[in-house]
Scaffold this motif. Sequence first.
Motif, short mmCIF file in Angstrom:
data_model
loop_
_atom_site.label_atom_id
_atom_site.label_comp_id
_atom_site.label_asym_id
_atom_site.label_seq_id
_atom_site.Cartn_x
_atom_site.Cartn_y
_atom_site.Cartn_z
N LEU A 119 0.85 -1.18 0.11
CA LEU A 119 0.10 0.02 -0.06
C LEU A 119 0.73 1.15 -0.12
O LEU A 119 0.72 2.34 -0.61
CB LEU A 119 -0.99 -0.06 1.21
CG LEU A 119 -2.09 1.15 1.24
CD1 LEU A 119 -2.78 1.12 0.17
CD2 LEU A 119 -2.76 1.24 2.56
N TYR A 120 1.97 1.12 0.58
CA TYR A 120 2.95 2.37 0.69
C TYR A 120 3.47 2.74 -0.65
O TYR A 120 3.53 3.91 -1.25
CB TYR A 120 4.17 1.93 1.59
CG TYR A 120 5.33 2.71 1.60
CD1 TYR A 120 5.49 4.13 2.23
CD2 TYR A 120 6.39 2.31 1.00
CE1 TYR A 120 6.72 4.69 2.03
CE2 TYR A 120 7.57 2.95 1.02
CZ TYR A 120 7.62 4.27 1.66
OH TYR A 120 8.85 4.88 1.15
N LEU A 121 3.94 1.75 -1.28
CA LEU A 121 4.61 1.65 -2.77
C LEU A 121 3.42 2.46 -3.67
O LEU A 121 3.68 3.03 -4.58
CB LEU A 121 5.09 0.36 -3.24
CG LEU A 121 6.44 -0.06 -2.37
CD1 LEU A 121 6.92 -1.35 -2.97
CD2 LEU A 121 7.23 1.21 -2.77
N ILE A 122 2.27 1.70 -3.70
CA ILE A 122 1.05 2.09 -4.52
C ILE A 122 0.87 3.73 -4.45
O ILE A 122 0.65 4.31 -5.49
CB ILE A 122 -0.20 1.27 -4.14
CG1 ILE A 122 -0.12 0.17 -4.71
CG2 ILE A 122 -1.20 2.03 -5.00
CD1 ILE A 122 -1.15 -1.02 -4.25
N CYS A 123 0.73 4.19 -3.08
CA CYS A 123 0.37 5.50 -2.71
C CYS A 123 1.57 6.47 -3.23
O CYS A 123 1.21 7.44 -3.73
CB CYS A 123 0.25 5.76 -1.33
SG CYS A 123 -1.42 4.93 -0.76
N TYR A 124 2.94 5.95 -2.95
CA TYR A 124 3.90 6.82 -3.34
C TYR A 124 4.23 6.87 -4.83
O TYR A 124 5.12 7.73 -5.24
CB TYR A 124 5.28 6.65 -2.74
CG TYR A 124 4.91 7.42 -1.04
CD1 TYR A 124 5.39 8.74 -0.80
CD2 TYR A 124 4.31 6.75 0.00
CE1 TYR A 124 5.09 9.46 0.00
CE2 TYR A 124 4.28 7.66 1.31
CZ TYR A 124 4.68 8.91 1.15
OH TYR A 124 4.68 9.50 2.21
N ASN A 125 3.76 6.03 -5.64
CA ASN A 125 3.88 5.78 -7.03
C ASN A 125 2.72 6.06 -7.81
O ASN A 125 3.19 6.22 -9.10
CB ASN A 125 4.60 4.55 -7.37
CG ASN A 125 5.86 4.31 -7.00
OD1 ASN A 125 7.00 4.59 -7.51
ND2 ASN A 125 6.05 3.71 -5.50
N TYR A 126 1.64 6.11 -7.36
CA TYR A 126 0.40 6.35 -8.14
C TYR A 126 -0.24 7.37 -7.86
O TYR A 126 -1.64 7.72 -8.58
CB TYR A 126 -0.23 5.00 -8.38
CG TYR A 126 0.64 3.77 -9.04
CD1 TYR A 126 0.90 4.09 -10.42
CD2 TYR A 126 1.12 2.89 -8.27
CE1 TYR A 126 1.76 2.94 -10.98
CE2 TYR A 126 2.19 1.77 -9.01
CZ TYR A 126 2.20 2.05 -10.25
OH TYR A 126 3.00 1.15 -10.87
N ILE A 127 -0.41 7.97 -6.43
CA ILE A 127 -1.30 8.83 -6.03
C ILE A 127 -0.74 10.25 -5.96
O ILE A 127 0.44 10.42 -5.26
CB ILE A 127 -2.09 8.50 -4.86
CG1 ILE A 127 -2.63 7.24 -4.85
CG2 ILE A 127 -2.94 9.82 -4.07
CD1 ILE A 127 -3.36 6.71 -3.41
N PRO A 128 -0.94 11.20 -6.82
CA PRO A 128 -0.33 12.46 -6.99
C PRO A 128 0.10 13.26 -5.54
O PRO A 128 0.93 13.99 -5.32
CB PRO A 128 -1.29 13.42 -7.75
CG PRO A 128 -2.19 12.54 -8.56
CD PRO A 128 -2.17 11.15 -7.79
#
Length: 290
Positions: A119-128
Amino acid sequence: MKDIQDQFRMQDNALVKIILINVIVYVVDCLIWVVAELSKTDWFAVVQSYQGVPPQLQEVLYKPWTLITYAFSHDTPNPFHIFFNMLGLYWFGGLIREYVGGRRLISLYFIGALVGVALYLICYNYIPFYMERAQPRFLIGASASVLAAVVGAATLLPNYRFHLIFIGPVKIVYIAAFYVLISIIGSVQGNAGGNIAHLGGAFAGFIFITCLKRGTDLGRPINATFDFFSRLFSKRKNVHMTFFNSSTPLDVNYTPNQQEIDTILDKISRSGYESLTKEEKQKLFKASQK
């Protein structure tokens, strides 16, 4: 060293072993930090870069082991980070170990870590919002795994109570809800990455126990992996690895019969709940799910 070796040789000791690994890593990191400070070098920063997970996905591809090692590393030399994590793990992880077994506690610890970092990687790579605030720092800490144990225990035993100082008995489901709320609030503050990982771990704990109640053990692949390496090392080096407890927890599809339940209830009436063995507590829990 002998005391530590004795703990790792003991069976049915998964919780203590996880805590010991975290403490050993913390102590080694502290020693490296002291040497780095005395020599005015960046050794410690280099060491932590190989333990923690960077926010950039492409960097993680070159350091895939950090998806696991980060869950055994903590802020150094700050002692409070590891202290409160291990305290929470001891309280809530103890309930998981007692009612569904040490093997499943290990599985939950690793699954919580993996879902948290995902979840950490998804947020920091796909959520502006998070991409704009990504910093050159690393995700470390066992908090995602601890939140998995907290929410897992609350899902397993929502009416179980802890006696808190100055407050009194509180249902653990309310304690878990408080932890989750704090993590939601913190997900847009300074330690946003850590709190996002907390939420991932909390979600993993809920799903893991919910599936276990329905007869599906999500930890089987992790158990199988550890069993494989255990057999591998045992054959090649004649070393008996006992990271997991040898006593097998009750199968998720097992249902105790009425005679077993009556025997357990009679024992409770004679000697109290604390006189039950771990297996008897597991049988009582399984009967309550019918």
